[in-house]
Structure formats: C-alpha cells, structure tokens
Design an enzyme around this catalytic site. Structure first.
Site, PDB file in Angstrom:
ATOM      1  N   ASP A 116       0.652  -1.196  -0.068  1.00  0.00           N
ATOM      2  CA  ASP A 116      -0.050   0.084  -0.064  1.00  0.00           C
ATOM      3  C   ASP A 116       0.843   1.365   0.040  1.00  0.00           C
ATOM      4  O   ASP A 116       0.663   2.266   0.797  1.00  0.00           O
ATOM      5  CB  ASP A 116      -1.013   0.023   1.316  1.00  0.00           C
ATOM      6  CG  ASP A 116      -2.012   0.958   1.111  1.00  0.00           C
ATOM      7  OD1 ASP A 116      -2.274   1.237  -0.084  1.00  0.00           O
ATOM      8  OD2 ASP A 116      -2.768   1.435   1.863  1.00  0.00           O
ATOM      9  N   ASN A 121       0.979   7.410   2.814  1.00  0.00           N
ATOM     10  CA  ASN A 121       1.702   6.475   3.764  1.00  0.00           C
ATOM     11  C   ASN A 121       2.953   6.601   3.878  1.00  0.00           C
ATOM     12  O   ASN A 121       3.865   5.829   4.498  1.00  0.00           O
ATOM     13  CB  ASN A 121       1.287   5.110   3.349  1.00  0.00           C
ATOM     14  CG  ASN A 121      -0.031   4.607   3.590  1.00  0.00           C
ATOM     15  OD1 ASN A 121      -0.807   5.318   4.311  1.00  0.00           O
ATOM     16  ND2 ASN A 121      -0.577   3.666   2.862  1.00  0.00           N
ATOM     17  N   ASP A 154       1.753   2.931   7.843  1.00  0.00           N
ATOM     18  CA  ASP A 154       0.493   2.099   7.449  1.00  0.00           C
ATOM     19  C   ASP A 154       0.579   0.995   7.195  1.00  0.00           C
ATOM     20  O   ASP A 154       0.636   0.501   5.977  1.00  0.00           O
ATOM     21  CB  ASP A 154      -0.367   2.872   6.623  1.00  0.00           C
ATOM     22  CG  ASP A 154      -1.883   2.628   6.714  1.00  0.00           C
ATOM     23  OD1 ASP A 154      -2.097   1.524   7.170  1.00  0.00           O
ATOM     24  OD2 ASP A 154      -2.864   2.867   5.872  1.00  0.00           O
TER      25      ASP A 154
END
Length: 339
Positions: A116, A121, A154
């Site tokens: 991700d 992030n 994250d």
C-alpha cells in the site's frame, strides 16, 4: 494527530514492531490544548535527551534513537504545493525515492511486502538525536542521511512473500499482476506503486481509478508529468512501472542506482577532480569574503597617519622635524647600499 514520537527501547512492548525492534510510542491527540501539548512535548524531549546521555546500563532501559513526526505526509506536501503552485525539485524527488527504497529493501529482506505504498503512507520526520554521537545516524547502506527522513507507515496491508494473504490497496497504485492474482513477484508491486507515488509528487494532479488511462499506465507508461525531469530519472521511473515485474528494479538495486547515488559509478580520479574543483571554488569564495570583511572592518583614516614619520616631513606644508639631535636641522640623504 499533530505529532508522533517514537523512542526505540529494549524494554517497552506496548507497540508491536514487525521489524525486530521494540518501540515506545507517544502520540498527541488533537483534543489536547496548546498548553498541555507544550508540556507533553517538553516531557518527551527530556526523556529523549536523558536516555541519550545515560547510554547503556544493564539496569536502565536502553536507548537507541528517536525521531519526531509532525503528522505531515507526502500527500500533505503534494496538496500544499498544488495550492501554492510550487513543486518539489528533482533532487528532492530523488531523495524521497532513495529513502523509501531503503525502507522497502528492509521490509522485503524481512520476507514481507508493504502492498500500500502511496503519498499518504509516507511520513515526513525530522531526526532528533543519535544515542552515540548526538549527530545524524548512518542508514543501513552506510550513507549518512539528511535531517529530513521519509518513513513508510500504515502497515495494514503488509503480507508475507512466501505465504501471501493479499488485501488489495489503493487501486490507483495497484500493479496489474496483483489484479490478475499473480503473486509470484510481490516485492515488484511495491516498486510499481512507488514510481507512481513519485509522479504525484512531481506535479501529476491525479491518477486514474480505472478506464483507458488506468490500463495505459499498466502497459508501462507514465502519466504526463508537468515537471521537467532529467532523461535518466524519467527513464528510471518508467522502468519501475514496466508491465513485466521481473524487469522492474528491486528495492535493493534502487538504493545503489547511479541516478540516485551521484557518486556511484564514478572513478576515484573523477571524484578527486570534482573535489579539487570544489576546493578551489571554496578557496576563492573565502578569499573574496575575507576582502569584504577587511574593507568593512578597517576605519577610515587620514592617509598621512599611516606614513612613516620621516615621510611625513616631506609633505607640503609640514615643518621639518629634527631627525637627529634636538637643536639643529640637518640635511639627510637616504640610499640603499649596493644598488
């Protein structure tokens, strides 16, 4: 969350760490007043500095390092730049790519993938203090980092390379092979997402969620980048979105890529020549600076005041002084013997 402070400790286990270290984390909720926030930050800094001074003892919690994050992510910087009409320089983009590649290299070497990677992030932190020297620490690749650190966060989509349980992240950064459920080259999906992350930081307004434009990128093309990039850097970003994941560079290769490491691939003679040029430029600047400082420091005086006494006597309007003796004027001649 306006702030997040992490102190790597050998005792506290309140925060689970996938990277093998144990961390104590302090977060500041937005509900705190400015006065409470100030007191809290002072407390954290006192603890950080105390740990740094105390060093290592078997009966005292060991301190490794600490850093502070003000809550800003790369996405915040991108949005602010779009609003102001400004942009990051190519050098800054390379620094982000290099540092995030270092993080991915560590994650991949641990048998994991992030899955991700995107601007929101990547958190922007400032190094606070090093336990050993009080200076900036060296990264795992042996290169001194800057005081600005870019950290991957994250980890909600992290999965194992050998036994993947893939939960698809943001589709704008999703590699095509993941959509096809081909997990044979999972780390290269992070590389794909990282390239598109850098393009957003390079003034690309938005990435497509689907349609023709989405598939166009999955064929190995970059979205239109308004910022003028060098041929080498653009080529590297394009290679990172290659439709064949095998052709994409690994995170380890990126950390040593000559486009990101300016000194990589240069001979000792080249580096020595560049060093000499910089030393010469520095010496010239120092000389000019010294001249400017001297011109400002010297007081404005009567030119006659700096003349030798006997030369003053020769000036018009000056009464001759007694050069030898004190009762009579005498003629004096000056010559240089042997000439």
């Amino acid at each position: 969350m306006p702030g997040l402070f992490l102190i790597k400790s050998s005792l506290s286990r309140k925060v689970n760490s996938f990277c093998g270290g144990i961390f104590a984390a302090f977060s500041v909720p937005t509900a705190h007043s400015s006065n409470c926030l100030f007191k809290f930050l002072c407390m954290v800094l006192r603890e950080v500095y105390a740990h740094a001074v105390l060093g290592h003892h078997p009966h005292v919690v060991r301190y490794y390092s600490a850093w502070s994050c003000n809550g800003d992510s790369l996405a915040d910087v991108v949005m602010e730049n779009l609003q102001k009409g400004t942009s990051l320089s190519e050098g800054e983009l390379k620094e982000i790519l290099l540092q995030v590649s270092m993080g991915l290299k560590y994650i991949h070497n641990s048998g994991l993938v992030h899955m991700d990677v995107k601007p929101s992030n990547i958190f922007i932190c400032k190094r606070m203090i090093d336990a050993k020297s009080g200076c900036l620490e060296e990264d795992s690749d042996g290169v001194l980092t800057t005081n600005i650190l870019y950290k991957l966060g994250d980890l909600g989509h992290v999965t194992s390379i050998s036994n993947p349980q893939v939960e698809e992240g943001d589709c704008r950064f999703l590699a095509n092979e993941i959509l096809q459920e081909d997990y044979s080259n999972l780390p290269k999906a992070d590389i794909f997402a990282l390239s598109l992350t850098i393009t957003l930081a390079a003034e690309v307004e938005r990435l497509p969620y689907n349609n023709v434009a989405w598939h166009f990128i999955r064929k190995g093309n970059l979205p239109t980048i308004p910022l003028q990039l060098s041929h080498e850097f653009y080529g590297l970003l394009k290679l990172m979105v290659h439709p064949n994941p095998i052709e994409r560079p690994s995170a380890a290769a990126l950390t040593k890529h000559p486009t990101l490491r300016r000194t990589m691939g240069k001979s000792a003679a080249q580096l020595h020549k560049e060093l000499n040029i910089e030393c010469f430029r520095t010496a010239m600047l120092e000389r000019e600076l010294m001249k400017a400082q001297l011109s400002q420091a010297l007081p404005r005086t009567d030119p006659t005041e700096v003349l030798h006494p006997w030369k003053k006597d020769l000036l018009p309007g000056k009464k001759n002084q007694l050069l030898v003796g004190g009762r009579s004027n005498r003629s004096v001649s000056f010559n240089c013997g042997g000439y």
